[in-house]
Design a protein around this motif. Structure first.
Motif, PDB file in Angstrom:
ATOM      1  N   ASN A 183       0.951  -1.082   0.027  1.00 52.10           N
ATOM      2  CA  ASN A 183       0.042  -0.059  -0.151  1.00 52.10           C
ATOM      3  C   ASN A 183       0.859   1.154  -0.195  1.00 52.10           C
ATOM      4  O   ASN A 183       0.277   2.266  -0.320  1.00 52.10           O
ATOM      5  N   PHE A 184       2.044   1.217   0.411  1.00 49.79           N
ATOM      6  CA  PHE A 184       2.916   2.281   0.345  1.00 49.79           C
ATOM      7  C   PHE A 184       3.146   2.668  -0.938  1.00 49.79           C
ATOM      8  O   PHE A 184       3.456   4.169  -1.192  1.00 49.79           O
ATOM      9  N   ALA A 185       2.941   2.074  -1.999  1.00 48.38           N
ATOM     10  CA  ALA A 185       3.258   2.193  -3.492  1.00 48.38           C
ATOM     11  C   ALA A 185       1.937   2.504  -4.073  1.00 48.38           C
ATOM     12  O   ALA A 185       2.156   2.868  -5.357  1.00 48.38           O
ATOM     13  N   VAL A 186       0.820   2.644  -3.514  1.00 41.82           N
ATOM     14  CA  VAL A 186      -0.300   2.741  -4.297  1.00 41.82           C
ATOM     15  C   VAL A 186      -0.182   4.216  -5.073  1.00 41.82           C
ATOM     16  O   VAL A 186       0.118   5.328  -4.104  1.00 41.82           O
ATOM     17  N   GLY A 187      -0.513   4.387  -6.169  1.00 47.71           N
ATOM     18  CA  GLY A 187      -0.377   5.585  -6.617  1.00 47.71           C
ATOM     19  C   GLY A 187       1.127   6.332  -7.454  1.00 47.71           C
ATOM     20  O   GLY A 187       1.175   7.171  -8.041  1.00 47.71           O
ATOM     21  N   ILE A 188       1.964   5.203  -7.107  1.00 46.32           N
ATOM     22  CA  ILE A 188       3.293   5.628  -7.687  1.00 46.32           C
ATOM     23  C   ILE A 188       3.367   5.079  -9.135  1.00 46.32           C
ATOM     24  O   ILE A 188       3.025   3.774  -9.483  1.00 46.32           O
ATOM     25  N   PRO A 189       3.311   5.891 -10.167  1.00 52.03           N
ATOM     26  CA  PRO A 189       3.429   5.437 -11.353  1.00 52.03           C
ATOM     27  C   PRO A 189       4.704   4.723 -11.916  1.00 52.03           C
ATOM     28  O   PRO A 189       5.738   4.651 -10.981  1.00 52.03           O
ATOM     29  N   GLY A 190       4.918   3.998 -12.925  1.00 51.95           N
ATOM     30  CA  GLY A 190       6.084   3.565 -13.428  1.00 51.95           C
ATOM     31  C   GLY A 190       5.990   1.972 -13.387  1.00 51.95           C
ATOM     32  O   GLY A 190       4.977   1.289 -13.061  1.00 51.95           O
ATOM     33  N   THR A 191       7.296   1.318 -13.585  1.00 49.69           N
ATOM     34  CA  THR A 191       7.310  -0.197 -13.739  1.00 49.69           C
ATOM     35  C   THR A 191       7.779  -0.758 -12.501  1.00 49.69           C
ATOM     36  O   THR A 191       8.425   0.214 -11.809  1.00 49.69           O
ATOM     37  N   VAL A 192       7.850  -2.001 -12.211  1.00 51.94           N
ATOM     38  CA  VAL A 192       8.471  -2.777 -11.160  1.00 51.94           C
ATOM     39  C   VAL A 192       9.798  -2.427 -11.139  1.00 51.94           C
ATOM     40  O   VAL A 192      10.530  -2.083 -10.131  1.00 51.94           O
ATOM     41  N   GLY A 193      10.544  -2.549 -12.165  1.00 57.01           N
ATOM     42  CA  GLY A 193      11.843  -2.535 -12.582  1.00 57.01           C
ATOM     43  C   GLY A 193      12.403  -1.177 -12.204  1.00 57.01           C
ATOM     44  O   GLY A 193      13.471  -0.951 -11.447  1.00 57.01           O
ATOM     45  N   GLY A 194      11.691  -0.179 -12.580  1.00 57.26           N
ATOM     46  CA  GLY A 194      12.207   1.195 -12.301  1.00 57.26           C
ATOM     47  C   GLY A 194      11.995   1.629 -10.726  1.00 57.26           C
ATOM     48  O   GLY A 194      12.833   2.114  -9.973  1.00 57.26           O
ATOM     49  N   ALA A 195      10.886   0.936 -10.241  1.00 55.21           N
ATOM     50  CA  ALA A 195      10.564   1.280  -8.775  1.00 55.21           C
ATOM     51  C   ALA A 195      11.754   0.461  -7.898  1.00 55.21           C
ATOM     52  O   ALA A 195      12.298   1.020  -7.028  1.00 55.21           O
ATOM     53  N   ILE A 196      12.206  -0.663  -8.466  1.00 56.83           N
ATOM     54  CA  ILE A 196      13.219  -1.370  -7.730  1.00 56.83           C
ATOM     55  C   ILE A 196      14.671  -0.410  -7.793  1.00 56.83           C
ATOM     56  O   ILE A 196      15.429  -0.313  -6.652  1.00 56.83           O
ATOM     57  N   MET A 197      15.057  -0.142  -8.847  1.00 55.21           N
ATOM     58  CA  MET A 197      16.141   0.728  -9.156  1.00 55.21           C
ATOM     59  C   MET A 197      16.293   1.860  -8.651  1.00 55.21           C
ATOM     60  O   MET A 197      17.211   2.473  -7.793  1.00 55.21           O
ATOM     61  N   MET A 198      14.894   2.691  -8.299  1.00 54.64           N
ATOM     62  CA  MET A 198      14.890   3.926  -7.475  1.00 54.64           C
ATOM     63  C   MET A 198      14.576   3.765  -6.016  1.00 54.64           C
ATOM     64  O   MET A 198      14.262   4.791  -5.277  1.00 54.64           O
ATOM     65  N   ASN A 199      14.443   2.671  -5.822  1.00 53.64           N
ATOM     66  CA  ASN A 199      13.855   2.079  -3.995  1.00 53.64           C
ATOM     67  C   ASN A 199      12.659   3.233  -4.009  1.00 53.64           C
ATOM     68  O   ASN A 199      12.606   3.979  -2.969  1.00 53.64           O
ATOM     69  N   ALA A 200      11.688   3.015  -5.072  1.00 58.03           N
ATOM     70  CA  ALA A 200      10.631   4.145  -4.660  1.00 58.03           C
ATOM     71  C   ALA A 200       9.793   3.783  -3.479  1.00 58.03           C
ATOM     72  O   ALA A 200       9.604   2.719  -2.924  1.00 58.03           O
ATOM     73  N   GLY A 201       9.246   4.939  -3.003  1.00 60.73           N
ATOM     74  CA  GLY A 201       8.463   5.048  -1.836  1.00 60.73           C
ATOM     75  C   GLY A 201       7.908   6.236  -1.390  1.00 60.73           C
ATOM     76  O   GLY A 201       7.807   7.105  -2.148  1.00 60.73           O
ATOM     77  N   THR A 202       7.413   6.184  -0.168  1.00 60.44           N
ATOM     78  CA  THR A 202       6.694   7.383   0.388  1.00 60.44           C
ATOM     79  C   THR A 202       7.241   7.351   1.985  1.00 60.44           C
ATOM     80  O   THR A 202       7.767   6.282   2.606  1.00 60.44           O
ATOM     81  N   ALA A 203       6.576   7.997   2.734  1.00 59.59           N
ATOM     82  CA  ALA A 203       6.917   8.019   3.993  1.00 59.59           C
ATOM     83  C   ALA A 203       6.328   6.772   4.738  1.00 59.59           C
ATOM     84  O   ALA A 203       6.608   6.172   5.902  1.00 59.59           O
TER      85      ALA A 203
END
Ligand SMILES: Cc1cc2nc3c(=O)[nH]c(=O)nc-3n(C[C@H](O)[C@H](O)[C@H](O)COP(=O)(O)OP(=O)(O)OC[C@H]3O[C@@H](n4cnc5c(N)ncnc54)[C@H](O)[C@@H]3O)c2cc1C
Length: 309
Positions: A129-149
């Motif tokens: 649920n932390f990632a809900v609304g983050i656009p992009g791909t799974v690969g991009g999210a992994i490389m960017m360590n995507a996230g929120t608070a």
């Protein structure tokens, strides 16, 4: 080396009409700006990805892998070499029991992060649920360590399948992943290509997970200019103290515009392309913000967005 006639023939040999040359990157980034990539390809499977990366690397042809381009600012001069998009590398999301309440979910690099979140919500699995609304791909999210608070990829990933340009596919366990703020480095892999990620989630209360996801999405809509052309938060937050958005707001820069690039009135850490902006406009606005924040608060803001070209 950039691409020559032989390289074009080789790429056409693999991708036929799917190989694109002098392809505008404005079509492939959420900022909707940027010059052309010399070549742009979208492998449809790991074999195609491997062929292009391996030979490009051997022949010292410039190459880079991208996902959905939602964290990229491509300069107006474009990108030399081959841009390789993972967007077509999607398979069904798979799952396995991790014992007890643990579930292991695996998604290919080109899978949309939103699809992975939706999948988890539908199944009633907690963790995404932390990632809900983050656009992009799974690969991009992994490389960017995507996230929120609420959390980051680092909290849920346990295994990656990556491609080493000089070797073959490699399984990377958590102990070999070095995550930091919007960054991943992998032990022994200088330029990794993420092929898939496996995530550790937990069985939970489906109703509660769904309700939480709705709140997360609603908060995003309230606070961010979600429909505008942007790359999300432009600057990294300073390690301590106020967030980049708060500093920009305090400096009175909300609404500041250079050409077609504007600081969002809704969220000061979003630079938006109002329609006819160029990468140069965005870069000029970025530099203005950096200068003002440095002069006012003695803080150097670093871009979170990847600037390429
Ligand atoms: C409206 C909006 C909201 C956003 N909100 C957030 C947020 O809340 N939190 C957050 O962290 N981000 C946010 N972002 C930024 C962005 O969505 C994330 O960073 C996202 O994870 C990037 O994924 P992508 O597929 O678009 O990657 P891209 O932008 O295509 O690439 C990003 C980087 O990853 C590399 N890369 C991509 N795929 C691979 C791969 N398979 N192998 C190796 N390298 C790869 C690229 O070379 C590049 O360096 C937001 C963006 C927008 C537009």
């Amino acid at each position: 080396m950039t691409i020559d006639q032989n390289c074009k023939i080789w790429l056409k040999g693999i991708f036929a009409e799917r190989a694109k040359f002098d392809e505008s990157m404005a079509k492939h980034t959420s900022f909707r700006v940027g010059g052309c990539a010399d070549a742009f390809v979208e492998p449809e499977n790991i074999e195609e990805m491997y062929r292009v990366v391996k030979r490009a690397d051997e022949k010292k042809i410039l190459w880079m892998v991208v996902g959905d381009g939602t964290n990229l600012l491509v300069k107006d001069s474009g990108v030399r070499g081959i841009v390789i998009s993972t967007r077509k590398i999607r398979r069904q999301i798979s799952m396995a029991s991790g014992g007890g309440d643990l579930v292991r979910v695996t998604a290919a690099a080109g899978t949309r992060l939103s699809a992975l979140c939706r999948f988890a919500i539908e199944k009633g699995w907690q963790g995404m649920n932390f990632a809900v609304g983050i656009p992009g791909t799974v690969g991009g999210a992994i490389m960017m360590n995507a996230g929120t608070a609420m959390g980051t990829i680092q909290d849920v990933i346990f295994r990656i399948k990556g491609l080493d340009p000089s070797g073959s596919a490699r399984v990377i366990e958590k102990c070999d992943m070095g995550f930091s703020y919007r960054k991943l480095s992998i032990k022994g892999m200088e330029k990794p290509v993420i092929l898939e990620g496996s995530f550790s989630l937990q069985k939970g209360d489906p109703g509660a997970i769904k309700r939480e996801a709705e709140v997360v999405l609603e908060n995003r809509r309230k606070r961010q200019p979600t429909g505008a052309a942007s790359a999300g938060c432009f600057f990294k937050n300073p390690v301590s103290g106020k967030s980049a958005g708060e500093l920009i707001d305090l400096a009175g820069l909300k609404g500041k515009q250079i050409g077609g690039a504007k600081i969002s009135e809704k969220h000061a850490n979003f630079i938006i392309n109002t329609g006819d902006g160029t990468a140069a406009d965005i870069m000029a606005l970025m530099e203005t913000v950096q200068e003002e924040i440095y002069n006012t608060f003695d803080i150097k803001l670093e871009p979170e967005v990847k600037i390429v070209g």
